[in-house]
Design a protein around this motif. Structure first.
Motif, PDB file in Angstrom:
ATOM      1  N   ALA A 350       0.765  -1.395   0.119  1.00  0.00           N
ATOM      2  CA  ALA A 350       0.109  -0.034   0.060  1.00  0.00           C
ATOM      3  C   ALA A 350       0.898   1.080   0.141  1.00  0.00           C
ATOM      4  O   ALA A 350       2.075   1.141   0.397  1.00  0.00           O
ATOM      5  CB  ALA A 350      -0.976  -0.021   1.239  1.00  0.00           C
ATOM      6  N   PHE A 395      -6.892   5.163  -2.451  1.00  0.00           N
ATOM      7  CA  PHE A 395      -6.537   5.029  -1.219  1.00  0.00           C
ATOM      8  C   PHE A 395      -7.294   5.883  -0.092  1.00  0.00           C
ATOM      9  O   PHE A 395      -7.453   5.396   1.119  1.00  0.00           O
ATOM     10  CB  PHE A 395      -4.879   5.154  -1.060  1.00  0.00           C
ATOM     11  N   ILE A 398     -11.094   5.192   0.864  1.00  0.00           N
ATOM     12  CA  ILE A 398     -11.453   3.861   1.688  1.00  0.00           C
ATOM     13  C   ILE A 398     -11.863   4.610   2.962  1.00  0.00           C
ATOM     14  O   ILE A 398     -12.848   4.137   3.322  1.00  0.00           O
ATOM     15  CB  ILE A 398     -10.208   3.017   1.895  1.00  0.00           C
ATOM     16  N   PHE A 399     -11.329   5.703   3.522  1.00  0.00           N
ATOM     17  CA  PHE A 399     -11.728   6.232   4.813  1.00  0.00           C
ATOM     18  C   PHE A 399     -12.637   7.440   4.540  1.00  0.00           C
ATOM     19  O   PHE A 399     -13.510   7.759   5.316  1.00  0.00           O
ATOM     20  CB  PHE A 399     -10.761   6.631   5.808  1.00  0.00           C
ATOM     21  N   HIS A 400     -12.372   8.346   3.593  1.00  0.00           N
ATOM     22  CA  HIS A 400     -13.061   9.216   3.174  1.00  0.00           C
ATOM     23  C   HIS A 400     -13.589   9.198   1.649  1.00  0.00           C
ATOM     24  O   HIS A 400     -13.191   9.744   0.624  1.00  0.00           O
ATOM     25  CB  HIS A 400     -12.240  10.654   3.201  1.00  0.00           C
ATOM     26  N   TYR A 446      -1.647   7.574   4.904  1.00  0.00           N
ATOM     27  CA  TYR A 446      -2.600   6.345   4.931  1.00  0.00           C
ATOM     28  C   TYR A 446      -1.950   5.403   5.833  1.00  0.00           C
ATOM     29  O   TYR A 446      -0.747   4.779   5.421  1.00  0.00           O
ATOM     30  CB  TYR A 446      -2.647   6.004   3.425  1.00  0.00           C
ATOM     31  N   TYR A 447      -2.471   5.094   7.041  1.00  0.00           N
ATOM     32  CA  TYR A 447      -2.019   4.168   7.860  1.00  0.00           C
ATOM     33  C   TYR A 447      -0.444   4.163   8.318  1.00  0.00           C
ATOM     34  O   TYR A 447       0.492   3.679   7.994  1.00  0.00           O
ATOM     35  CB  TYR A 447      -1.896   2.365   7.293  1.00  0.00           C
ATOM     36  N   LEU A 504     -13.743   3.428  12.985  1.00  0.00           N
ATOM     37  CA  LEU A 504     -13.728   2.788  11.918  1.00  0.00           C
ATOM     38  C   LEU A 504     -12.453   1.873  11.552  1.00  0.00           C
ATOM     39  O   LEU A 504     -11.467   2.361  12.210  1.00  0.00           O
ATOM     40  CB  LEU A 504     -14.029   3.430  10.465  1.00  0.00           C
ATOM     41  N   GLY A 505     -12.492   0.831  10.812  1.00  0.00           N
ATOM     42  CA  GLY A 505     -11.294   0.054  10.299  1.00  0.00           C
ATOM     43  C   GLY A 505     -10.375  -0.572  11.715  1.00  0.00           C
ATOM     44  O   GLY A 505     -10.932  -0.404  12.674  1.00  0.00           O
ATOM     45  N   SER A 506      -9.468  -0.820  11.322  1.00  0.00           N
ATOM     46  CA  SER A 506      -8.649  -1.715  12.333  1.00  0.00           C
ATOM     47  C   SER A 506      -7.137  -1.454  11.900  1.00  0.00           C
ATOM     48  O   SER A 506      -6.912  -1.122  10.570  1.00  0.00           O
ATOM     49  CB  SER A 506      -8.869  -3.563  12.251  1.00  0.00           C
ATOM     50  N   PRO A 507      -6.235  -1.508  12.704  1.00  0.00           N
ATOM     51  CA  PRO A 507      -4.833  -1.076  12.531  1.00  0.00           C
ATOM     52  C   PRO A 507      -4.369  -2.302  11.414  1.00  0.00           C
ATOM     53  O   PRO A 507      -4.643  -3.285  11.145  1.00  0.00           O
ATOM     54  CB  PRO A 507      -4.174  -1.482  13.654  1.00  0.00           C
ATOM     55  N   MET A 508      -3.253  -1.530  10.646  1.00  0.00           N
ATOM     56  CA  MET A 508      -2.431  -2.380   9.795  1.00  0.00           C
ATOM     57  C   MET A 508      -1.263  -2.930  10.084  1.00  0.00           C
ATOM     58  O   MET A 508      -0.833  -4.025  10.011  1.00  0.00           O
ATOM     59  CB  MET A 508      -2.421  -1.419   8.420  1.00  0.00           C
ATOM     60  N   ASN A 509      -0.590  -1.942  11.051  1.00  0.00           N
ATOM     61  CA  ASN A 509       0.800  -2.340  11.656  1.00  0.00           C
ATOM     62  C   ASN A 509       0.441  -3.044  12.745  1.00  0.00           C
ATOM     63  O   ASN A 509      -0.277  -2.555  13.744  1.00  0.00           O
ATOM     64  CB  ASN A 509       1.415  -1.097  11.990  1.00  0.00           C
ATOM     65  N   TYR A 510       1.176  -4.266  12.994  1.00  0.00           N
ATOM     66  CA  TYR A 510       0.844  -5.114  14.038  1.00  0.00           C
ATOM     67  C   TYR A 510       1.237  -4.351  15.391  1.00  0.00           C
ATOM     68  O   TYR A 510       0.435  -4.901  16.541  1.00  0.00           O
ATOM     69  CB  TYR A 510       1.563  -6.674  13.999  1.00  0.00           C
ATOM     70  N   SER A 512       0.415  -1.697  16.339  1.00  0.00           N
ATOM     71  CA  SER A 512      -0.545  -0.415  16.719  1.00  0.00           C
ATOM     72  C   SER A 512      -2.000  -1.215  17.446  1.00  0.00           C
ATOM     73  O   SER A 512      -2.074  -2.317  17.540  1.00  0.00           O
ATOM     74  CB  SER A 512      -0.921   0.433  15.527  1.00  0.00           C
TER      75      SER A 512
ATOM     76  N   HIS B 246      -6.842  -7.741  10.525  1.00  0.00           N
ATOM     77  CA  HIS B 246      -6.937  -6.462  10.118  1.00  0.00           C
ATOM     78  C   HIS B 246      -8.293  -6.631   8.936  1.00  0.00           C
ATOM     79  O   HIS B 246      -8.551  -7.500   8.134  1.00  0.00           O
ATOM     80  CB  HIS B 246      -5.669  -6.080   9.075  1.00  0.00           C
ATOM     81  N   PRO B 249     -12.656  -0.218   6.615  1.00  0.00           N
ATOM     82  CA  PRO B 249     -13.935   0.611   6.923  1.00  0.00           C
ATOM     83  C   PRO B 249     -15.086   0.470   5.724  1.00  0.00           C
ATOM     84  O   PRO B 249     -14.471   0.094   4.733  1.00  0.00           O
ATOM     85  CB  PRO B 249     -13.330   1.958   7.328  1.00  0.00           C
ATOM     86  N   ASN B 250     -16.053   1.026   5.957  1.00  0.00           N
ATOM     87  CA  ASN B 250     -17.092   1.406   5.089  1.00  0.00           C
ATOM     88  C   ASN B 250     -17.506   0.381   4.078  1.00  0.00           C
ATOM     89  O   ASN B 250     -17.647   0.542   2.843  1.00  0.00           O
ATOM     90  CB  ASN B 250     -16.576   2.720   4.070  1.00  0.00           C
ATOM     91  N   ASN B 267     -13.951  -2.682   0.526  1.00  0.00           N
ATOM     92  CA  ASN B 267     -12.721  -1.955   0.663  1.00  0.00           C
ATOM     93  C   ASN B 267     -11.440  -2.779   1.054  1.00  0.00           C
ATOM     94  O   ASN B 267     -11.538  -3.470   1.791  1.00  0.00           O
ATOM     95  CB  ASN B 267     -12.820  -0.678   1.567  1.00  0.00           C
ATOM     96  N   PHE B 297      -8.335  -6.778  17.325  1.00  0.00           N
ATOM     97  CA  PHE B 297      -7.157  -6.857  16.531  1.00  0.00           C
ATOM     98  C   PHE B 297      -6.162  -7.965  17.117  1.00  0.00           C
ATOM     99  O   PHE B 297      -5.763  -7.791  18.435  1.00  0.00           O
ATOM    100  CB  PHE B 297      -6.465  -5.569  16.532  1.00  0.00           C
TER     101      PHE B 297
END
Lengths: 662, 314
Positions: A350, A395, A398-400, A446-447, A504-510, A512, B246, B249-250, B267, B297
């Motif tokens: 990414a 990219f 995804i959040f916006h 982004y992340y 929203l969402g979940s972390p990408m870096n382990y 975090s 992981h 969102p959305n 997404n 997580f």
């Protein structure tokens, strides 16, 4: 606020270097001096303890600079307790942007003390000459030798060793000056191992290795004009960041410029100075030295900037003015590639900066009128245009979803101040207003993993401009022996940009724990104050003290992060013939106004005692200085409020250095 | 003399800048090419097979000229063999039939009556092959078409290959209502690190009608039907242990649109392996199949998958 010109102590030794961008003919130097608009007080701040300081150590001696530290190298300077997004940091007016999403490479890490002459710090909107800002500006001034020095060839060599982290450094610079040609060159090597904290424990991954070289050539095209080309090359290799889960494998920067300067003997316009520049930064992280990491990652980053800066100085009678035009184009790219444990499997990729272009242009003006012998009015303004384009905007979507791929912003700024000197008192009052655009990370990040609060940060392309309203005041009192200066400033910042936890969402870096999005607080306020005292106890015994305090609050009355607690620096200097003795004490009080919401915990107070001695002597016909000293003499174990991950700072460090001027 | 120094200097810097511009230590990722490596572009219809009779040539076309396990868009062109010109055909039916080595016959989710695209003069429809050709059985296409008053029939054996693009994956399962279902992914064929429109076909095996019916085609054409007004709940996650379950969102659950297919949004936050965890709900909101997956997580732990899921990779 007053403009503070920090003149490097070490460089002022033995060499008459002026900090102007292009050198001028001997007989025009004086004329230029008259033209210079900065009638504001220039004050020389030296690092009291060491003559061989790093750029970071040097900046630290200014009372409105504090640092976020992620290790022993590349500290992020905070101006007025605000992070680098809110200030403009330039090298001779050139904009440069770090290529690391984790801010491991602030601009100050790409220069060395031996290619700088001074650092210009302007607080608040007074700093908007170089571009839109909230906190102010830090301009690192390149050294440039004047034309036609009596000594045609000269230079300095400095070497030293610091025992705590086995740092060895060698700095050299050389100049050649004739009536119409000047060459400046410098080279610097620094290599350090891991440092040891106050408990004599090794802080792993705190080593660094740096090479910096610079070359400047100037040619006088006529008695009143000159051209100059400059280049700085900087390379840092194998730099450990103990507070981060990865280190730096390599970063390289090339910073180039070509400038033309024309002086005018008559008329309103006195100087016209134009420069085109190009710089490129590459930054590659490395986690292969951290076997504890679950996932192997590559995180390369690139930042390329082209720009133009053009400035004219005007003067007529009691009016003087400076007009500056800035334009630049920057492309920031950062990638993130994760490798699964089974390396044969597909990698995960990414962009953390999805090819973000920033174009900026501004016109700024600063005017000052000396109303009387005693008082002066300054009035300035700037209008900037900021354009962003995200190539891989999907990219950001995804959040916006539906966020704009292109964004234009207008960034106005205004400031006014009044200065009055009454007998022994100097008084100034000022106010300012200004917008700034979100940074690349704040808008398009982004992340981006932040190891301080352990969140992944997501930018928002449609953030509103941050709008700052500021007021400042200072009072100074001076007698022959004593000088006291007190200053305060207050910022009320609308749409203050800060990371807030996203549901929203979940972390990408382990590492975090969650995802934060950059959002605008309705407002935030910041208050900074500093008191400086200088006292000449005897002719050869000086005492100096600085006390600073700051407070930052968000719109709900909560604390802002990275605000320095009450802190002090005090030092005593004693000179006897060729011997100089210095001792200093500095520290922070306990951080009571910390911000758990932004990942801070309470930091205890600390105090550091330092001691040094230097001796000047002649080595043949060369003037030389030898210095030996100790920092943190009591080997205190401590970390400061802004130490990433509460990593302990360096314990007792004995340093030595030798400087030879020729 | 001084000027020549100057020119040399400028030349030196220009050369230096060029060298630096063209030589970053590590190359930047070619993002477009990166995605192309995994998913070959196959958006062109090519002939899979043809049947030539004395009067007509029937040409069966699919993307890339290959029929895959999973969802396939299919076109049929009929031409006059002599003149090689399109023929006026009033209707066309299309039925794939699988025959196992034991001789058992079955079909798959399929559009029986193909629609006619008059502008381009071909028939179009779709088929969801539920298995590849091989030991499990072989596939043949039963095609009937009408020219004037005359109906022509033909049978053509075809090869169904493995779908290498995991974004067009499919699954066959038995629901809690004891019915057999098929879920086949239709889009995106080539996802991005972005918001992607996710389209799937959901089909149900109809219980066999009277086995005494006339021919296999008459019976098997009704073997599957599209399910109506169901909901396919979606929770996409990266299963890789280092990704710690992981998610993104959305996302939007898949619901049926006018075209009968199920549409939602997925997404993908980065390239790599993803699992689409599903829960299939019937119109009454009862769970047909699928389980909630943990949302926490959990770095270092491979993500748990729903009992109804599809693995994708891009």
């Amino acid at each position: 606020m007053k403009k503070l010109s920090l003149v490097l102590f070490i460089l002022s030794l033995g060499l008459d270097v002026n900090g102007q961008i292009a050198p001028v003919k001997r007989d025009t130097t004086r004329r230029l001096g008259e033209v210079k608009v900065d009638a504001t007080v220039k004050r020389k701040i030296e690092n009291d303890m060491k003559m061989a300081v790093s750029v970071d150590e040097f900046l630290a001696s200014s009372d409105n600079i504090s640092f976020i530290k992620r290790g022993a190298y590349a500290w992020e300077p905070l101006l007025n307790n605000m992070s680098t997004e809110r200030s403009t940091i330039t090298i001779d007016g050139m904009h440069i942007f770090g290529a690391c999403t984790d801010k491991m490479d602030p601009i100050t890490s790409y220069v060395e003390t031996n290619n700088l002459s001074s650092i210009d710090i302007k607080s608040g909107q007074e700093g908007n000459m170089h571009g839109a800002t909230v906190a102010g500006s830090i301009d690192l001034k390149r050294r440039s030798t004047p034309f036609g020095l009596q000594q045609k060839v000269g230079g300095a060599y400095q070497t030293g060793f610091e025992f705590n982290n086995k740092q060895a450094f060698n700095l050299g610079n050389l100049f050649y000056s004739t009536d119409n040609f000047v060459a400046d060159g410098s080279i610097a090597f620094r290599k350090a191992g891991n440092y040891y904290d106050g408990n004599n424990k090794e802080v792993l991954h705190s080593q660094y290795n740096k090479l910096n070289a610079s070359l400047g050539l100037a040619y006088k095209t006529s008695p009143l004009s000159a051209i100059r080309v400059d280049a700085i090359f900087d390379r840092a290799k194998d730099v450990g960041f103990p507070a981060l889960p990865m280190d730096l494998w390599l970063s390289r920067a090339i910073i180039t410029s070509a400038s033309y300067k024309q002086l005018f003997e008559e008329g309103l316009v006195k100087v016209w100075d134009t420069k085109v520049y190009f710089n490129a930064v590459e930054h590659y992280m490395d986690d292969t030295t951290r076997p504890e990491n679950l996932v192997h990652m590559d995180m390369p980053g690139w930042s390329t900037t082209y720009g133009l800066v053009s400035k004219i100085n005007l003067k007529k009678d009691r009016y003087s003015s400076e007009v500056q035009f800035n334009a630049y184009d920057n492309l920031s790219i950062a990638e993130m590639r994760m490798y699964p444990q089974d390396r044969s499997k597909q990698t995960m990729f990414a962009y953390s900066w999805p090819w973000v272009t920033t174009r900026f242009a501004s016109i700024a003006m600063n005017n000052s009128w000396e109303i009387s012998e005693r008082s002066k009015v300054n009035l300035g303004g700037s209008l900037g245009w900021n354009y962003n384009y995200s190539k891989y905007v999907e990219f950001n979507w995804i959040f916006h979803p539906g966020a704009s791929q292109k964004k234009n912003r207008w960034l106005p700024g205004l400031h006014a101040s009044y200065e009055l000197s009454l007998n022994q008192f100097d008084i100034s009052l000022g106010t300012g207003f200004g917008h700034r655009a979100p940074s690349v990370s704040e808008a398009y990040g982004y992340y981006i993993y932040n190891s301080f609060d352990r969140y992944d940060y997501i930018g928002n392309p449609d953030l509103k401009n941050e709008i700052s309203y500021e007021g400042n005041a200072s009072v100074g009192f001076k007698t022959e022996k004593l000088s006291i200066a007190a200053k305060v400033n207050y910022f009320y910042i609308n749409n203050y940009i800060i990371g807030r936890i996203l549901s929203l969402g979940s972390p990408m870096n382990y590492q975090s724990v969650g995802v934060k999005g950059y959002t605008s607080l309705k407002y935030a306020t910041l208050f900074n104050t500093a008191i400086n005292v200088d006292y000449k106890i005897l002719d050869n015994l000086h005492w100096k003290g600085v006390l600073t305090y700051a407070r930052g609050k968000d719109d709900e009355g909560g604390n802002l992060p990275f605000i320095r607690p009450l802190s002090y620096q005090t030092s005593l200097h004693y000179g006897y013939k060729r011997l100089g003795l210095r001792t200093s004490l500095n520290g922070d009080f306990a951080q009571t106004n910390y911000s758990p919401a932004y990942g801070e915990d309470q930091t205890a107070s600390y105090k550091i005692w330092n001691l040094s001695a230097d001796y000047s002597f002649s080595l043949g016909k060369f003037k030389s200085v030898f210095q030996v000293g100790a920092e943190n003499l009591l080997n205190e174990y401590y970390s400061t409020y802004a130490d990433w991950g509460n990593i302990p700072r360096m314990g007792r460090n004995i340093f030595t250095s030798l400087k030879v001027n020729f | 003399m001084k000027v020549s120094i100057l020119i040399k200097t400028i030349g030196f810097y220009a050369a230096l800048a060029c060298v630096f511009l063209g030589s970053c230590t590590k190359g930047k990722t070619n993002y477009e090419a990166e995605r192309g490596e995994v998913i070959e572009e196959n958006n062109e219809f090519k002939e899979v097979s043809n049947v030539v009779t004395s009067a007509y040539t029937v040409s069966i076309e699919a993307l890339n000229g290959v029929l895959y396990r999973g969802y396939n868009d299919i076109r049929v062109r009929i031409k006059n063999t002599q003149t090689n010109t399109p023929v006026e055909v009033s209707g066309l039916t299309f039925l794939p039939i699988k025959t196992t080595v034991m001789g058992e016959k079955s079909s798959c989710p399929n559009q029986y009556h193909f629609g006619y695209k008059s502008a381009d003069k071909y028939f179009s429809g779709y088929t969801v092959f539920t298995s590849e050709s091989g030991t499990e059985g072989s596939w043949a296409l039963y095609i009937n078409f009408t020219v004037g008053n005359q109906t022509f029939s033909l049978i053509k054996e075809v090869a169904v290959r493995q779908q290498t693009n995991k974004n067009l994956n499919m699954t066959v399962f038995r629901g809690k209502d004891d019915e057999q279902y098929v879920i086949a992914l239709i889009a995106p064929r080539k996802p991005n690190v972005a918001e992607n429109k996710l389209v799937a076909g959901i089909y149900k095996l109809n219980r066999m009608l009277d086995s005494a019916a006339k021919g296999p085609a008459d019976q098997l054409q009704f073997s599957y039907s599209q399910v109506e007004r169901y909901t396919l709940k979606l929770d996409p996650r990266m299963p890789e242990p280092s990704m710690g379950n992981h998610s993104s969102p959305n996302n939007r659950d898949l619901i049926q649109d006018k075209d009968g297919l199920y549409h939602g949004v997925v997404n993908y936050t980065m390239t790599g392996n993803w699992t689409l965890n599903f829960i299939l709900l019937n119109p009454e909101g009862k769970v047909i199949r699928g389980t909630e997956v943990p949302k926490d997580f959990t770095p270092g732990v491979e993500g748990r998958k729903s009992e109804l899921h599809l693995d994708i990779l891009f």
